[in-house]
Design an enzyme around this catalytic site. Structure first.
Site, mmCIF file in Angstrom:
data_model
loop_
_atom_site.group_PDB
_atom_site.id
_atom_site.type_symbol
_atom_site.label_atom_id
_atom_site.label_comp_id
_atom_site.label_asym_id
_atom_site.label_seq_id
_atom_site.Cartn_x
_atom_site.Cartn_y
_atom_site.Cartn_z
ATOM 1 C CD GLU A 70 -0.439 -5.416 5.889
ATOM 2 O OE1 GLU A 70 -0.481 -5.995 4.799
ATOM 3 O OE2 GLU A 70 -0.705 -4.207 6.024
ATOM 4 C CG HIS B 108 -3.347 -3.638 3.483
ATOM 5 N ND1 HIS B 108 -2.368 -2.914 4.119
ATOM 6 C CD2 HIS B 108 -4.020 -2.755 2.723
ATOM 7 C CE1 HIS B 108 -2.450 -1.642 3.758
ATOM 8 N NE2 HIS B 108 -3.443 -1.519 2.917
ATOM 9 C CB CYS C 255 -0.966 -0.050 1.177
ATOM 10 S SG CYS C 255 -2.320 1.141 1.037
#
Lengths: 97, 229
Positions: free
Chosen positions: B201, B199, B90
């Site tokens: 993560e 994302h 991002c």
């Protein structure tokens, strides 16, 4: 001090959804006849004298490496003449009624 | 430099949001997460670096434009150019583009809205340092959340990315931000630097994510490190 103005605009081929949103809002506000809006950034730099070619070259370098992302943006660098600056200041006090 | 566990650093810039989640994902993948600070010039012996999501420097000027000149970025750029795995997620992807480690740029979403949703992706390149634990063509679901996520580059660059297999992931079902050719992630010519808008993560734990599909990004890097040590 001398004033240098750097204008940064998205390249013509890059979509400008913010400009489009502004353009679409205009008729709603009663402003007809604007067929396109492109939105950009203006930087006003107060630069120490003397504003010679070397100093201007540094400003261009600054614009190219930092103020603009030349992958998507074009920029122009121009020196604002002191006479113009005074006039602009006067206008800032209020438009004639 | 690495002893057993792969050490992956996560840079915190002023305005980073997802640095903690990135560190958590690295630990979940079995690695050692090392917090790195933007004003530090040292990488403290890490084997790989993640530039996390967020709004570094408030997104002033352009997303990632100021973070790019952080002291630590000199070391990250040097590492990236000599083969160290670097992942930008991002805002981190934006920093990598501003640094010219990756081509193109990320611009305002075409619909002008912040988007936050679970997004289906197709992994297109499973040979980068961050995607070897996937298979090419594999479909995964991870969150996407951005307002400046529209990937743009000139046609010649886009054609080159496609021809060289450097599109790492593509949006499926719905393009959330107007990215050219549905591009969600790209890599450099050597495959060690990856920029990813969604994302990964945030999708490493069934309790908090839609899936655990994102874990593979981090296990891939750890496997790459083991393979190269």
């Amino acid at each position: 001090m001398a004033r240098v103005v750097v204008d940064v605009m998205l390249k013509p081929e890059i979509l400008d959804p913010q400009g489009q949103a502004v353009q679409r809002a205009l008729p709603r506000l009663g402003f007809e006849g604007v067929t396109e809006v492109r939105q950009g950034k203006r930087f006003e730099l107060e630069v120490a004298e003397p504003l010679d070619e070397v100093a201007l070259a540094r400003v261009r370098e600054m614009a190219e490496t930092f103020l603009a992302n030349t992958v998507i943006e074009d920029f122009t660098v121009r020196v604002e003449e002191p006479v113009q600056r005074e006039t602009a200041g006067g206008q800032g006090a209020g438009a004639p009624a | 430099m690495s002893g057993g566990l792969g050490r992956i650093g996560v840079v915190t810039f002023p305005g980073s949001l997802d640095d903690r989640d990135a560190r958590r994902a690295i630990r979940a993948a079995g690695g050692e997460a090392v917090a790195l600070w933007h004003r530090d010039r040292e990488l403290h012996g890490v084997d790989a670096v993640v530039l996390p999501g967020g709004f570094s420097y408030g997104d002033y000027l352009r997303c990632g434009a100021i973070a790019r000149f952080s002291p630590i970025m000199e070391s990250v750029l040097t590492g990236a150019r000599t083969g160290m795995p670097v992942l930008g997620i991002c805002n981190g992807f934006q920093v990598l583009c501003e640094s010219h480690l990756l081509p193109g740029a990320l611009t305002r979403n075409d619909h002008l809205h912040f988007v936050c949703r679970d997004q289906r992706l197709r992994i297109e390149n499973a040979e980068t340092s961050w995607t070897t634990d996937y298979t090419a063509g594999q479909e995964i679901t991870v969150p996407v959340k951005n307002i400046d996520g529209g990937y743009v580059a000139d046609e010649r660059t886009l054609d080159a990315l496609e021809a060289e297999g450097r599109v790492v992931a593509r949006y499926l079902d719905w393009n959330p931000n107007g990215s050219r050719r549905d591009i969600a992630g790209i890599t450099n010519q050597t495959g060690n630097v990856v920029g990813l808008m969604p994302h990964a993560e945030h999708a490493v734990d069934a309790l908090t994510g839609p899936t655990t599909d994102g874990l593979g990004v981090f296990t891939s890097a750890l496997r790459t490190l083991v393979g190269s040590s």
